[in-house]
Write a protein that holds these residues in place. Structure first.
Motif, PDB file in Angstrom:
ATOM      1  N   GLY A 105       0.821  -1.203   0.000  1.00  0.00           N
ATOM      2  CA  GLY A 105       0.000   0.000   0.000  1.00  0.00           C
ATOM      3  C   GLY A 105       0.853   1.250   0.000  1.00  0.00           C
ATOM      4  N   GLN A 106       0.207   2.374   0.287  1.00  0.00           N
ATOM      5  CA  GLN A 106       0.942   3.639   0.346  1.00  0.00           C
ATOM      6  C   GLN A 106       0.438   4.482   1.499  1.00  0.00           C
ATOM      7  OE1 GLN A 106       0.225   5.562  -3.410  1.00  0.00           O
ATOM      8  NE2 GLN A 106      -1.912   6.009  -2.981  1.00  0.00           N
ATOM      9  N   ILE A 107       1.269   5.398   1.928  1.00  0.00           N
ATOM     10  CA  ILE A 107       0.901   6.295   3.019  1.00  0.00           C
ATOM     11  C   ILE A 107      -0.244   7.195   2.577  1.00  0.00           C
ATOM     12  CG2 ILE A 107       1.709   8.267   4.374  1.00  0.00           C
ATOM     13  CD1 ILE A 107       4.440   6.934   4.497  1.00  0.00           C
ATOM     14  N   LYS A 108      -1.288   7.263   3.396  1.00  0.00           N
ATOM     15  CA  LYS A 108      -2.439   8.119   3.115  1.00  0.00           C
ATOM     16  C   LYS A 108      -3.199   8.355   4.418  1.00  0.00           C
ATOM     17  CE  LYS A 108      -5.155   4.083   1.623  1.00  0.00           C
ATOM     18  NZ  LYS A 108      -5.894   3.488   0.483  1.00  0.00           N
ATOM     19  N   PRO A 109      -4.032   9.380   4.488  1.00  0.00           N
ATOM     20  CA  PRO A 109      -4.800   9.623   5.712  1.00  0.00           C
ATOM     21  C   PRO A 109      -5.810   8.496   5.946  1.00  0.00           C
ATOM     22  CG  PRO A 109      -4.784  11.558   4.272  1.00  0.00           C
ATOM     23  CD  PRO A 109      -4.258  10.419   3.468  1.00  0.00           C
ATOM     24  N   ILE A 110      -5.976   8.109   7.207  1.00  0.00           N
ATOM     25  CA  ILE A 110      -6.926   7.069   7.580  1.00  0.00           C
ATOM     26  C   ILE A 110      -7.993   7.674   8.495  1.00  0.00           C
ATOM     27  CG2 ILE A 110      -7.241   4.827   8.671  1.00  0.00           C
ATOM     28  CD1 ILE A 110      -5.619   4.697   6.095  1.00  0.00           C
ATOM     29  N   ARG A 111      -9.230   7.641   8.031  1.00  0.00           N
ATOM     30  CA  ARG A 111     -10.334   8.250   8.775  1.00  0.00           C
ATOM     31  C   ARG A 111     -10.507   7.570  10.131  1.00  0.00           C
ATOM     32  NH1 ARG A 111     -16.515   7.895   6.600  1.00  0.00           N
ATOM     33  NH2 ARG A 111     -15.967   5.671   6.783  1.00  0.00           N
ATOM     34  N   ALA A 112     -10.636   8.384  11.177  1.00  0.00           N
ATOM     35  CA  ALA A 112     -10.682   7.854  12.538  1.00  0.00           C
ATOM     36  C   ALA A 112     -11.807   8.477  13.345  1.00  0.00           C
ATOM     37  CB  ALA A 112      -9.345   8.114  13.243  1.00  0.00           C
ATOM     38  N   TYR A 113     -12.255   7.736  14.353  1.00  0.00           N
ATOM     39  CA  TYR A 113     -13.172   8.317  15.335  1.00  0.00           C
ATOM     40  C   TYR A 113     -12.482   8.324  16.693  1.00  0.00           C
ATOM     41  CZ  TYR A 113     -14.509   3.516  16.797  1.00  0.00           C
ATOM     42  OH  TYR A 113     -14.503   2.208  17.245  1.00  0.00           O
ATOM     43  N   ASN A 114     -12.816   9.311  17.503  1.00  0.00           N
ATOM     44  CA  ASN A 114     -12.184   9.453  18.814  1.00  0.00           C
ATOM     45  C   ASN A 114     -12.914   8.576  19.821  1.00  0.00           C
ATOM     46  OD1 ASN A 114     -10.844  10.238  21.121  1.00  0.00           O
ATOM     47  ND2 ASN A 114     -10.852  12.419  20.606  1.00  0.00           N
TER      48      ASN A 114
ATOM     49  N   GLY B  48      -3.083 -12.373  10.854  1.00  0.00           N
ATOM     50  CA  GLY B  48      -4.508 -12.628  11.032  1.00  0.00           C
ATOM     51  C   GLY B  48      -5.364 -11.522  10.445  1.00  0.00           C
ATOM     52  N   TRP B  49      -4.908 -10.274  10.588  1.00  0.00           N
ATOM     53  CA  TRP B  49      -5.658  -9.144  10.030  1.00  0.00           C
ATOM     54  C   TRP B  49      -5.775  -9.262   8.516  1.00  0.00           C
ATOM     55  CZ3 TRP B  49      -8.078  -4.768  12.086  1.00  0.00           C
ATOM     56  CH2 TRP B  49      -8.500  -3.841  11.130  1.00  0.00           C
ATOM     57  N   LEU B  50      -4.687  -9.592   7.853  1.00  0.00           N
ATOM     58  CA  LEU B  50      -4.720  -9.695   6.399  1.00  0.00           C
ATOM     59  C   LEU B  50      -5.723 -10.755   5.946  1.00  0.00           C
ATOM     60  CD1 LEU B  50      -0.892  -9.429   5.633  1.00  0.00           C
ATOM     61  CD2 LEU B  50      -2.626  -7.638   5.376  1.00  0.00           C
ATOM     62  N   ARG B  51      -5.785 -11.860   6.674  1.00  0.00           N
ATOM     63  CA  ARG B  51      -6.764 -12.902   6.348  1.00  0.00           C
ATOM     64  C   ARG B  51      -8.178 -12.401   6.597  1.00  0.00           C
ATOM     65  NH1 ARG B  51      -2.909 -17.162   9.489  1.00  0.00           N
ATOM     66  NH2 ARG B  51      -1.554 -17.703   7.724  1.00  0.00           N
TER      67      ARG B  51
ATOM     68  N   ALA C 264      -5.011   0.823   5.631  1.00  0.00           N
ATOM     69  CA  ALA C 264      -4.632   1.385   4.329  1.00  0.00           C
ATOM     70  C   ALA C 264      -4.566   0.327   3.236  1.00  0.00           C
ATOM     71  CB  ALA C 264      -3.294   2.113   4.432  1.00  0.00           C
ATOM     72  N   VAL C 265      -4.456  -0.956   3.620  1.00  0.00           N
ATOM     73  CA  VAL C 265      -4.430  -2.034   2.627  1.00  0.00           C
ATOM     74  C   VAL C 265      -5.647  -2.947   2.781  1.00  0.00           C
ATOM     75  CG1 VAL C 265      -1.929  -1.996   2.367  1.00  0.00           C
ATOM     76  CG2 VAL C 265      -2.953  -3.498   4.091  1.00  0.00           C
ATOM     77  N   THR C 266      -6.665  -2.486   3.502  1.00  0.00           N
ATOM     78  CA  THR C 266      -7.896  -3.245   3.690  1.00  0.00           C
ATOM     79  C   THR C 266      -8.921  -2.808   2.649  1.00  0.00           C
ATOM     80  OG1 THR C 266      -7.499  -3.512   6.071  1.00  0.00           O
ATOM     81  CG2 THR C 266      -9.787  -3.733   5.306  1.00  0.00           C
ATOM     82  N   PRO C 267      -9.359  -3.692   1.766  1.00  0.00           N
ATOM     83  CA  PRO C 267     -10.256  -3.292   0.679  1.00  0.00           C
ATOM     84  C   PRO C 267     -11.548  -2.621   1.143  1.00  0.00           C
ATOM     85  CG  PRO C 267      -9.371  -5.480   0.252  1.00  0.00           C
ATOM     86  CD  PRO C 267      -8.969  -5.113   1.644  1.00  0.00           C
TER      87      PRO C 267
END
Length: 363
Positions: free
Chosen positions: A130-139, A283-286, A312-315
């Motif tokens: 993948g590549q570096i990019k912003p990841i939407r988050a909740y607090n 496990g996460w990738l699976r 960032a690499v999760t479809p």
């Protein structure tokens, strides 16, 4: 680039880090962050780092013991995360990998991936393609069970702390009317531009979850999380069928086999695996592939330092749960800007310990 590394050993250190806002859920409180810091040392000097969360101080000694035992099984092995995972799971077949043993296995896996990315001189996200990019988050650092009159002010502060566009409210009070009042107070204060999730932390029965869910249906909540016992897949299927608000669960799934069963029984609308329970990075990738195959949006639970790389690499990437629980012992904590977690542009997952703090909070 350093390649052909072998595992030299594992160092595990327990700490009790302070919370900025100690969690208090409908299922109980957590006074401090009981963490085990793991350093996986290689023969080439590269050190993979990760931490796991034990929830209570009494778990720390046992987790360290599990790590010591697993370390002996892989000492001298090549730094190859999939191979390490397969070997350990085969050796653990007779006792399986739930509970504290599974946490230790996941911690080793996280360290192995961190070290491998460092060895290649790239951030973990890039090693994974993948590549570096912003990841939407909740607090998720507040809005614990507390008097209703306090929740609106805290909600406003949580939004402002990083420009968040989403926050999570804990519910499950003895009086359902108080949960409804809390939801309304928060929604009124933050407005329609901020999404509000709610979490019952497994407090309810199935019938109660349906009744309370119906009470909350018109409040515009983004999702209802873990209303009942995490492994009651049949019960969750009933709840999903009865409510329009999406049901979020998955943080207690200990592997992708459990996740597959939950999906097959239509027991969730969204899924949010926990990195240390689902089996670390491997496990996460699976799990991400499984969510992709079924078209289910996938969020993270805790561990923002690793989760930002993995989402960032999760479809079907959905939301990152931002918590600051490891901040006191990190030299460079995760940064949030405009409601997004910023993936650090440095080799590996980007974890380095604040050694002075580690000594201060040693358990």
């Amino acid at each position: 680039m350093t390649t052909n590394l072998k595992i030299k050993g594992i160092r595990a250190r327990p700490v009790l880090a302070p919370f900025k806002r100690p969690p208090l859920t409908a299922s109980g409180g957590i006074p401090s962050a009981a963490l085990v810091l793991i350093d996986l040392e290689t023969d080439g000097g590269v050190v993979g780092r990760a931490y796991i969360f034990g929830f209570a101080p009494w778990t720390l000694k046992s987790i360290v013991g599990c790590l010591d035992g697993l370390a002996e099984m892989i000492k001298g092995d090549a730094l190859a995360p999939f191979e390490i995972d397969a070997k350990l799971r085969k050796r653990l077949a007779l006792i399986d990998t739930p509970g504290l043993v599974g946490l230790a296995l996941a911690g080793i896996d996280m360290c192995a991936w961190d070290a491998l990315a460092q060895a290649h001189g790239v951030p973990l996200v890039e090693l994974l393609g993948g590549q570096i990019k912003p990841i939407r988050a909740y607090n998720s650092c507040g809005l614990w069970i507390q008097p209703v009159e306090k929740v609106a002010d805290e909600a406003e502060r949580l939004v402002a702390e990083g420009g968040f566009s989403a926050i999570k409210l804990r519910v499950g009070r003895d009086d359902p009317a108080q949960d409804l009042a809390a939801a309304r107070a928060v929604k009124k204060r933050v407005g329609d531009k901020v999404s509000v999730m709610c979490d019952f932390n497994q407090r309810l029965t199935v019938n109660d979850a349906i009744l309370r869910g119906r009470m909350l249906e018109d409040e515009g909540l983004y999702w209802i999380e873990e209303p009942v016992r995490h492994d009651d897949y049949v019960g969750y299927a009933r709840i999903c069928a009865e409510l329009q608000t999406p049901i979020q669960t998955g943080e207690n799934l200990v592997d992708t086999f459990e996740m597959s069963n939950a999906i097959a029984l239509d027991s969730l609308d969204y899924v949010m695996p926990d990195l240390q329970r689902i089996g670390g990075v491997t496990g996460w990738l699976r799990a991400a592939s499984l969510a992709h195959a079924h078209g289910i949006e996938m969020s993270s639970h805790l561990f923002p330092e690793f989760s930002c790389h993995l989402l960032a690499v999760t479809p079907t990437c959905h939301w990152l749960e931002y918590v600051d629980w490891a901040t006191p012992i990190l030299a460079e904590p995760v940064q949030v800007k405009d409601g997004n977690v910023i993936i650090p542009d440095r080799p590996g997952a980007g974890i380095h310990w604040n050694e002075e703090a580690v000594k201060r909070y040693a358990a």
